[in-house]
Design a protein around this motif. Structure first.
Motif, mmCIF file in Angstrom:
data_model
loop_
_atom_site.group_PDB
_atom_site.id
_atom_site.type_symbol
_atom_site.label_atom_id
_atom_site.label_comp_id
_atom_site.label_asym_id
_atom_site.label_seq_id
_atom_site.Cartn_x
_atom_site.Cartn_y
_atom_site.Cartn_z
ATOM 1 N N MET A 1 0.750 -1.509 -0.339
ATOM 2 C CA MET A 1 -0.067 0.200 -0.422
ATOM 3 C C MET A 1 0.762 1.102 -0.318
ATOM 4 O O MET A 1 2.389 1.175 0.862
ATOM 5 N N GLU A 2 0.086 2.763 -0.673
ATOM 6 C CA GLU A 2 1.331 3.676 -1.107
ATOM 7 C C GLU A 2 0.710 4.638 0.021
ATOM 8 O O GLU A 2 -0.161 4.532 0.296
ATOM 9 N N PRO A 3 0.926 5.391 0.515
ATOM 10 C CA PRO A 3 0.727 6.785 1.304
ATOM 11 C C PRO A 3 -0.726 7.130 0.351
ATOM 12 O O PRO A 3 -1.005 7.499 -1.103
ATOM 13 N N MET A 4 -1.602 7.480 1.114
ATOM 14 C CA MET A 4 -2.882 8.063 1.136
ATOM 15 C C MET A 4 -2.466 9.282 -0.003
ATOM 16 O O MET A 4 -1.936 10.075 1.227
ATOM 17 N N SER A 5 -3.811 9.737 -0.533
ATOM 18 C CA SER A 5 -3.613 10.782 -1.236
ATOM 19 C C SER A 5 -5.379 11.775 -1.032
ATOM 20 O O SER A 5 -5.676 10.452 -1.545
ATOM 21 N N THR A 6 -5.534 12.913 -1.851
ATOM 22 C CA THR A 6 -6.841 13.369 -1.582
ATOM 23 C C THR A 6 -7.405 13.370 -2.563
ATOM 24 O O THR A 6 -6.715 13.800 -3.015
ATOM 25 N N PRO A 7 -7.878 12.351 -2.829
ATOM 26 C CA PRO A 7 -8.995 12.774 -3.945
ATOM 27 C C PRO A 7 -9.128 14.440 -4.998
ATOM 28 O O PRO A 7 -9.447 14.646 -4.190
ATOM 29 N N ILE A 8 -8.681 15.183 -5.824
ATOM 30 C CA ILE A 8 -9.198 15.885 -6.348
ATOM 31 C C ILE A 8 -9.926 16.437 -7.666
ATOM 32 O O ILE A 8 -10.003 15.196 -7.908
ATOM 33 N N ALA A 9 -10.656 16.926 -7.826
ATOM 34 C CA ALA A 9 -11.893 17.661 -8.317
ATOM 35 C C ALA A 9 -11.429 16.968 -10.580
ATOM 36 O O ALA A 9 -9.970 18.191 -10.082
ATOM 37 N N GLY A 10 -11.644 16.426 -10.932
ATOM 38 C CA GLY A 10 -11.153 16.646 -12.008
ATOM 39 C C GLY A 10 -10.076 15.741 -12.560
ATOM 40 O O GLY A 10 -9.713 15.079 -13.525
ATOM 41 N N MET A 11 -10.005 14.488 -10.931
ATOM 42 C CA MET A 11 -9.046 13.199 -11.289
ATOM 43 C C MET A 11 -9.004 12.312 -12.608
ATOM 44 O O MET A 11 -10.452 11.857 -11.992
ATOM 45 N N PRO A 12 -8.208 11.780 -13.016
ATOM 46 C CA PRO A 12 -8.160 10.074 -13.926
ATOM 47 C C PRO A 12 -9.190 9.760 -13.418
ATOM 48 O O PRO A 12 -8.695 9.565 -12.294
ATOM 49 N N SER A 13 -10.573 8.924 -13.509
ATOM 50 C CA SER A 13 -11.145 7.831 -13.312
ATOM 51 C C SER A 13 -9.718 6.792 -13.027
ATOM 52 O O SER A 13 -10.128 6.073 -11.296
ATOM 53 N N ALA A 14 -8.593 6.230 -13.347
ATOM 54 C CA ALA A 14 -8.755 4.918 -12.664
ATOM 55 C C ALA A 14 -7.009 5.846 -11.610
ATOM 56 O O ALA A 14 -6.906 4.304 -10.586
ATOM 57 N N ALA A 15 -6.588 6.980 -11.709
ATOM 58 C CA ALA A 15 -6.289 7.363 -10.584
ATOM 59 C C ALA A 15 -7.015 7.268 -9.281
ATOM 60 O O ALA A 15 -6.952 7.478 -8.204
ATOM 61 N N VAL B 1 -9.016 2.354 1.434
ATOM 62 C CA VAL B 1 -9.312 1.554 2.210
ATOM 63 C C VAL B 1 -8.152 0.349 2.381
ATOM 64 O O VAL B 1 -8.788 -0.010 3.988
ATOM 65 N N GLY B 2 -7.501 0.434 1.492
ATOM 66 C CA GLY B 2 -6.498 -0.526 2.553
ATOM 67 C C GLY B 2 -5.713 -0.243 3.551
ATOM 68 O O GLY B 2 -5.454 -0.649 4.660
ATOM 69 N N TRP B 3 -5.614 1.076 3.712
ATOM 70 C CA TRP B 3 -4.966 1.738 4.983
ATOM 71 C C TRP B 3 -6.194 1.597 6.142
ATOM 72 O O TRP B 3 -5.697 1.572 7.011
ATOM 73 N N ARG B 4 -6.985 2.235 5.316
ATOM 74 C CA ARG B 4 -7.837 1.899 6.501
ATOM 75 C C ARG B 4 -8.438 0.228 7.704
ATOM 76 O O ARG B 4 -7.991 0.241 8.377
ATOM 77 N N LEU B 5 -7.957 -0.944 6.553
ATOM 78 C CA LEU B 5 -8.473 -2.585 7.298
ATOM 79 C C LEU B 5 -7.508 -3.430 7.076
ATOM 80 O O LEU B 5 -7.439 -3.867 8.180
ATOM 81 N N LEU C 1 -0.853 -9.474 1.936
ATOM 82 C CA LEU C 1 -0.913 -8.610 3.490
ATOM 83 C C LEU C 1 -1.792 -9.204 4.393
ATOM 84 O O LEU C 1 -0.656 -9.208 5.685
ATOM 85 N N PHE C 2 -2.664 -9.309 4.731
ATOM 86 C CA PHE C 2 -2.863 -10.037 5.152
ATOM 87 C C PHE C 2 -2.584 -11.082 5.861
ATOM 88 O O PHE C 2 -2.422 -11.088 7.211
ATOM 89 N N MET C 3 -2.615 -12.072 5.223
ATOM 90 C CA MET C 3 -1.674 -13.173 5.882
ATOM 91 C C MET C 3 -0.241 -12.669 5.994
ATOM 92 O O MET C 3 0.156 -14.666 6.112
ATOM 93 N N THR C 4 0.340 -12.399 5.682
ATOM 94 C CA THR C 4 1.949 -12.093 5.766
ATOM 95 C C THR C 4 1.980 -12.268 7.888
ATOM 96 O O THR C 4 2.341 -11.718 8.204
ATOM 97 N N ALA C 5 0.280 -11.747 8.473
ATOM 98 C CA ALA C 5 0.633 -12.058 10.075
ATOM 99 C C ALA C 5 1.510 -13.060 10.353
ATOM 100 O O ALA C 5 1.615 -13.484 11.006
ATOM 101 N N VAL C 6 0.567 -14.868 9.559
ATOM 102 C CA VAL C 6 0.856 -16.128 9.890
ATOM 103 C C VAL C 6 2.778 -16.053 10.105
ATOM 104 O O VAL C 6 3.345 -16.309 11.219
ATOM 105 N N ALA C 7 3.541 -15.253 9.041
ATOM 106 C CA ALA C 7 4.652 -15.074 9.513
ATOM 107 C C ALA C 7 5.452 -13.945 9.528
ATOM 108 O O ALA C 7 5.968 -14.535 11.109
ATOM 109 N N LEU C 8 4.375 -13.221 10.435
ATOM 110 C CA LEU C 8 4.741 -12.012 11.112
ATOM 111 C C LEU C 8 4.179 -12.617 13.069
ATOM 112 O O LEU C 8 5.095 -12.204 13.700
ATOM 113 N N SER C 9 3.422 -13.631 13.180
ATOM 114 C CA SER C 9 3.079 -13.490 14.387
ATOM 115 C C SER C 9 4.629 -14.706 14.072
ATOM 116 O O SER C 9 4.908 -14.739 16.146
ATOM 117 N N GLY C 10 5.390 -15.585 13.752
ATOM 118 C CA GLY C 10 6.228 -16.361 13.985
ATOM 119 C C GLY C 10 7.959 -15.201 14.219
ATOM 120 O O GLY C 10 8.194 -15.395 15.483
#
Length: 435
Positions: free
Chosen positions: A1-15, A24-28, A155-164
């Protein structure tokens, strides 16, 4: 996950889409990863407890193997109903219930004095935790389409390795430095202290998680619409079968056998890695704990890199099969080099990396073709049947070790199952699982 940035008006749909998914990634993901770290630690810390518990309570290797594995009988029996309940009542309340109850039971394991008590506590721990992992896998399908889910699951399942990585040194320190404090053995302190985070984080789940995209107050309407549209498009390609048809679906049974083969490798390493390292001549609990962190550290990096590559290529089968074969080779070589700590650690590192890589990528296969209630029941069924390997593996390894006075035969068994899982994966039609 990359650092979050705030969407701006006119931002291309892919961006805009990329920015929304970063949000969502940084939240969950960090929070779910933390939940799974403490879950997995409470599940497998019995492998460290074994270093003292077996001697203190006069348990045989077979008794320990049965107790370690009986967790999965309770897990198996309650997995499907637990996941169906989660789908109906929501992830927030149900995951909180799961975490708090298993934390209490895990901590109470410190009172075990007999084999029967050991078996009962491990069984109850399995009942309490049933539904957690498949519940999270199901929860991710509510937020991410198949094309993005491989890397998120990794990313979620790296928890198995991180727990070790984290839990190994901590468990080793507790066993060494707290043994005898206030009349408790080191393994008793370990069960108590490592259970507390599960209860605390379980309470936090009620504050952090949202059941659905529409419930998320931290998303604006445009972001919610984008996410819901992608999920709706993804669901259109899936089968939402009646429950009775899920249990008779051939693809689900094949997935269960593949997962069984991989899980037997996972818990073989998870429960027995400290014992294998001790067998190379290392006796200090703290040193053993530090050494167990090495394979898991490399596994974290490998899981993220391979998961990302699999998503970019849209390919699943070979990204699963090749690491499975590498894991098998590592397990086999760990027996050949069992009397040389450095070489054995190298082999175990490759074994752990291979096993850890295949697990998150495996879940990109069944979630690619199951949706709705079928996903809830199918994921739970695959996970519960697969996790019976957590009962079979430790018990057989313990039995073989008592019989042969060596862990080598047990490692050969794990090797064979990893090869089987890789071969079965290659037999799955690419059109079903590649996205």
């Amino acid at each position: 996950m990359e650092p979050m940035s705030t969407p701006i008006a006119g931002m291309p749909s892919a961006a805009f889409e990329a920015t929304t998914y970063r949000k969502v990634g940084w939240r969950l993901i960090p929070f779910l990863l933390l939940c799974y770290v403490v879950a997995y630690l409470d599940r497998v810390n019995v492998g460290f407890a074994k270093l003292q518990m077996v001697g203190d309570l006069k348990f045989s290797e077979t008794i320990f193997g049965l107790g370690a594995g009986i967790f999965f009988i309770g897990y198996f029996l309650f997995e499907v109903p637990s996941n169906v309940i989660l789908h109906r009542v929501g992830a927030r309340v149900w995951i909180a219930r799961i975490m708090i109850s298993w934390g209490i039971i895990s901590g109470a394991t410190l009172f075990v004095t007999t084999p029967s008590m050991f078996y009962v506590m491990r069984f109850l721990l399995g009942v309490a935790e049933a539904g957690f992992f498949p519940g999270i896998i199901l929860y991710l399908t509510y937020w991410y389409p198949a094309s993005r889910r491989g890397r998120m699951t990794a990313l979620f399942m790296t928890a198995v390795a991180l727990s070790g990585l984290i839990g190994g040194p901590i468990s080793g320190w507790i066993l060494k430095d707290l043994s005898g404090v206030r009349g408790l053995a080191g393994w008793q302190w370990m069960f108590l202290l490592e259970a507390i985070p599960s209860v605390v984080i379980g309470i936090a789940v009620l504050l952090v998680l949202d059941d659905r995209i529409r419930d998320a107050k931290w998303l604006d309407d445009e972001e919610k619409t984008l996410l819901e549209r992608n999920i709706a498009s993804d669901v259109a390609h899936k089968e939402d079968l009646p429950l009775r048809r899920v249990f008779s679906n051939g693809k689900v049974w094949v997935m269960s056998l593949i997962y069984f083969s991989f899980v037997i490798g996972l818990y073989g390493v998870g429960f027995w890695l400290p014992t294998i390292i001790k067998g190379t001549g290392v006796t200090d609990p703290l040193t053993i704990g530090l050494l167990t962190a090495i394979p898991y550290g490399f596994a974290v990096i490998a899981m993220v890199l391979v998961g990302r590559r699999s998503d970019l290529k849209g390919e699943r089968r070979w990204h699963i099969a090749i690491p499975a074969f590498i894991g098998a080779a590592g397990l086999f070589l760990s027996t050949t080099w069992s009397h040389n700590t450095q070489l054995a650690m190298l082999a175990l590192t490759f074994a752990t990396m291979g096993i850890m890589i295949v697990l998150p990528l495996f879940w990109s296969m069944p979630t690619a073709f199951l949706g709705g209630t079928a996903a809830a029941a199918g994921i739970a069924m695959i996970n519960s049947l697969g996790n019976l390997a957590g009962f079979v593996g430790p018990y057989l390894i313990g039995f073989l070790k008592d019989t042969t006075q060596s862990t080598n035969s047990g490692m050969f068994l794990l090797t064979a199952f990893m090869v089987l899982g890789g071969l079965l994966t290659l037999m799955v039609p690419a059109r079903i699982v590649n996205r």
